[in-house]
Design an enzyme around this catalytic site. Structure first.
Site, PDB file in Angstrom:
ATOM      1  N   GLU A  59       0.833  -1.212   0.000  1.00 19.60           N
ATOM      2  CA  GLU A  59       0.000   0.000   0.000  1.00 19.60           C
ATOM      3  C   GLU A  59       0.864   1.256   0.000  1.00 19.60           C
ATOM      4  OE1 GLU A  59      -3.295  -0.159   2.789  1.00 19.60           O
ATOM      5  OE2 GLU A  59      -4.124  -1.901   1.748  1.00 19.60           O
ATOM      6  N   GLU A  87      -5.006  -8.813  -0.169  1.00 20.71           N
ATOM      7  CA  GLU A  87      -5.801  -8.475   1.024  1.00 20.71           C
ATOM      8  C   GLU A  87      -7.260  -8.371   0.603  1.00 20.71           C
ATOM      9  OE1 GLU A  87      -4.501  -5.289   3.603  1.00 20.71           O
ATOM     10  OE2 GLU A  87      -2.388  -5.762   3.217  1.00 20.71           O
ATOM     11  N   GLN A 139      -7.663 -11.556   8.164  1.00 25.40           N
ATOM     12  CA  GLN A 139      -6.372 -12.159   8.438  1.00 25.40           C
ATOM     13  C   GLN A 139      -6.569 -13.438   9.225  1.00 25.40           C
ATOM     14  OE1 GLN A 139      -3.774  -9.281  10.256  1.00 25.40           O
ATOM     15  NE2 GLN A 139      -3.763  -7.999   8.442  1.00 25.40           N
TER      16      GLN A 139
HETATM   17  O1  AHR Z   1      -5.321  -5.752   7.098  1.00 23.59           O
HETATM   18  C1  AHR Z   1      -5.291  -4.526   7.755  1.00 23.59           C
HETATM   19  C2  AHR Z   1      -4.650  -3.420   6.917  1.00 23.59           C
HETATM   20  O2  AHR Z   1      -5.425  -3.152   5.803  1.00 23.59           O
HETATM   21  C3  AHR Z   1      -3.288  -3.721   6.331  1.00 23.59           C
HETATM   22  O3  AHR Z   1      -2.265  -3.489   7.225  1.00 23.59           O
HETATM   23  C4  AHR Z   1      -3.204  -2.746   5.199  1.00 23.59           C
HETATM   24  O4  AHR Z   1      -2.361  -3.189   4.167  1.00 23.59           O
HETATM   25  C5  AHR Z   1      -4.646  -2.574   4.784  1.00 23.59           C
HETATM   26  O5  AHR Z   1      -4.996  -1.241   4.659  1.00 23.59           O
END
Ligand code: AHR
Length: 488
Positions: free
Chosen positions: A173, A296, A345
């Protein structure tokens, strides 16, 4: 009536198993208290990693695990996390609450975790605040065979053989938490950093550039134009975040139908995003050499600040299982371009697989979706013609199908309608099977979830509502359910 048509002879594109990948960041209770308890803990562990968590996750065949971030990646300095644990530097996790971490979970511990899970490591390097040299040395440390300052240091720290490391992300990011860069600036930096990521011996690194989030198509365009020939993968991040459209912010365990509808629309949007980003990629890379890596994704409710003990904890319910089913079906359908995806996650954070406390561990409804869908890993995707009824303006069903090496056909279907069952007629051309096995994940209410007191409230069961009638598979699935049909 809903109608599916499948032609088995059209099964060609392999569904990369890495679409079923995961993500573990130093965030809240994901690493510390999630995976890692330390060797001295009373919780049964193997070299500091919780046995119950390992045992549960091995059941879902995690093919690849991304670490250490996330936003944490661009402030992580790997050298702080190697060597004797008692001598490691304590750091402040600035991005996630300013908590201090003792760095007991570092490179060796992560690689050990991957070994225990039998999964491939995917490391995100620090481009935002780290140097080129630091990134180069990290790859050398992990993969250099023979004599070199970094491999000698690795050996001193207890690991003789280099590790196999395939996937390496060059920043995370970087349009936001990873340095607030313009795409042109990041593209230049990417080309610069990746030059020094070396392949050692047989170890060949698959380089992943930081891609866009949501509909930032300009970022994808610039990266492809500037650097497509220097990357193997380009990432995309997209979370299902319904909160900003809710009139009355609800709670993550008290969804009403309007909240569900908004969530559903946002989850289905992944399909449009992948289609559009892929189309831009096609312009520069018609042969599809660069993979789209959705590293993600998942639900992010952000609705319960008062009950958010470990940062981004949210209760995972049947609703999340449906969102996972939708996403995995979408990734399967885009198997020609999407070669990896990582749910955010794995433990205790956002759309988690497992929840832990000081004694116990439970699995979430989303975990069971991964368990049911693992049949698609490395199977050939079967294109589907779908004629579906609507739930409001949204297709009532989400589906995907594949054929495995044994010739079995697996069809995964989600009924997204929270009130009505779905009658389904599936016409299957060139089918040889005549036996059908089915599993269902369902419950009375979208808000139903597993708790430490009642860990089996939402779990898959056998299901006998489908039968083969010649080339037709006919049956019915209840409202809010995820179904796996296996034709043998
Ligand atoms: O998963 C949480 C956060 O979401 C991560 O650290 C980031 O890459 C995204 O904005």
């Amino acid at each position: 009536m809903n109608k599916l048509i499948l032609n088995i002879e059209q099964a060609k594109e392999k569904i990369n198993k890495n679409i079923y990948g995961h993500f573990a960041e130093h965030l809240g209770r994901c690493i510390y208290e999630g995976f890692w308890v330390g060797e001295d803990s009373e919780i049964p562990n193997t070299r500091g990693i919780r046995n119950d968590v390992i045992e549960a996750l091995r059941e879902i065949n995690i093919p690849v695990l991304r670490w250490p971030g996330g936003c944490f990646a661009d402030e992580y300095h790997w050298k702080d996390g190697v060597g004797p644990r008692e001598e490691r530097t304590t750091i402040v996790n600035n991005h996630w609450g300013g908590v201090t971490e003792n760095n007991h979970f570092g490179t060796h511990e992560f690689m050990d975790l991957c070994d225990l899970l039998d999964t491939e490591p995917y490391i995100s390097g620090n481009l935002g605040s780290g140097t080129i040299r630091e990134m180069q040395e990290w790859v050398d440390y992990m993969t250099h065979d023979g004599e070199s300052p970094m491999s000698d240091w690795r050996k001193e720290n207890g690991r003789k053989e280099p590790w196999d490391l395939k996937y390496f992300g060059v920043g995370n990011e970087n349009w936001g938490c990873g340095g607030n860069m313009r795409p042109e600036y990041y593209a230049d930096k990417y080309k610069n950093y990746q030059t020094y990521i070396n392949d050692h011996g047989d170890n060949k690194i698959f380089k992943i550039a930081c891609g866009s989030h949501d509909s930032n198509y300009h970022w994808t365009e610039v990266l492809m134009e500037e650097a497509a020939d220097k990357m193997d993968g380009l990432s995309l991040h997209y979370y299902t975040v319904p909160g900003d459209e809710w009139e009355n912010k609800g709670s993550a365990t008290d969804f009403d139908q309007n909240e569900w509808y908004i969530t559903l629309k946002k989850a289905m949007y992944m399909d449009e995003l992948i289609t559009k980003h892929s189309t831009i990629m096609d312009k520069y890379d018609p042969e599809k050499k660069v993979a789209l890596i959705v590293d993600e994704w998942g639900t992010w409710y952000d609705v319960e600040p008062g009950t958010n003990p470990g940062f981004l904890y949210q209760q995972n319910t049947l609703r999340d299982a449906l969102v996972a089913g939708i996403h995995l079906n979408i990734f399967n359908q885009h198997a020609d371009r999407v070669k990896m995806a990582n749910i955010a996650q794995t433990a205790n954070v956002l759309q988690a697989m497992v929840l832990t406390d000081e004694e116990d561990m439970i699995v979430t409804p989303t975990y069971y979706v991964f368990k049911m869908f693992k049949v698609h890993q490395e199977a050939l995707q079967i294109p589907i013609y779908l004629e579906t009824e609507k739930y409001k303006e949204i297709p009532k069903l989400s589906v995907s199908a594949s054929k495995n090496e044994q010739g079995e056909v697996n069809i995964t279907i989600c009924n997204l309608d929270p009130e009505n069952e779905a009658k389904i007629e599936t016409v299957i051309n060139a089918i040889k099977a005549n036996e059908v096995e089915a599993k269902i994940l369902s419950s009375d209410n979208l808000n139903d979830h597993n708790t430490f007191e009642n860990p089996d409230k939402v779990k898959p069961e056998g299901f006998d509502k489908f039968s083969m009638e010649g080339q037709k598979l006919v049956g019915e699935i209840p409202s809010s359910s995820v179904v796996l049909l296996t034709l043998k």
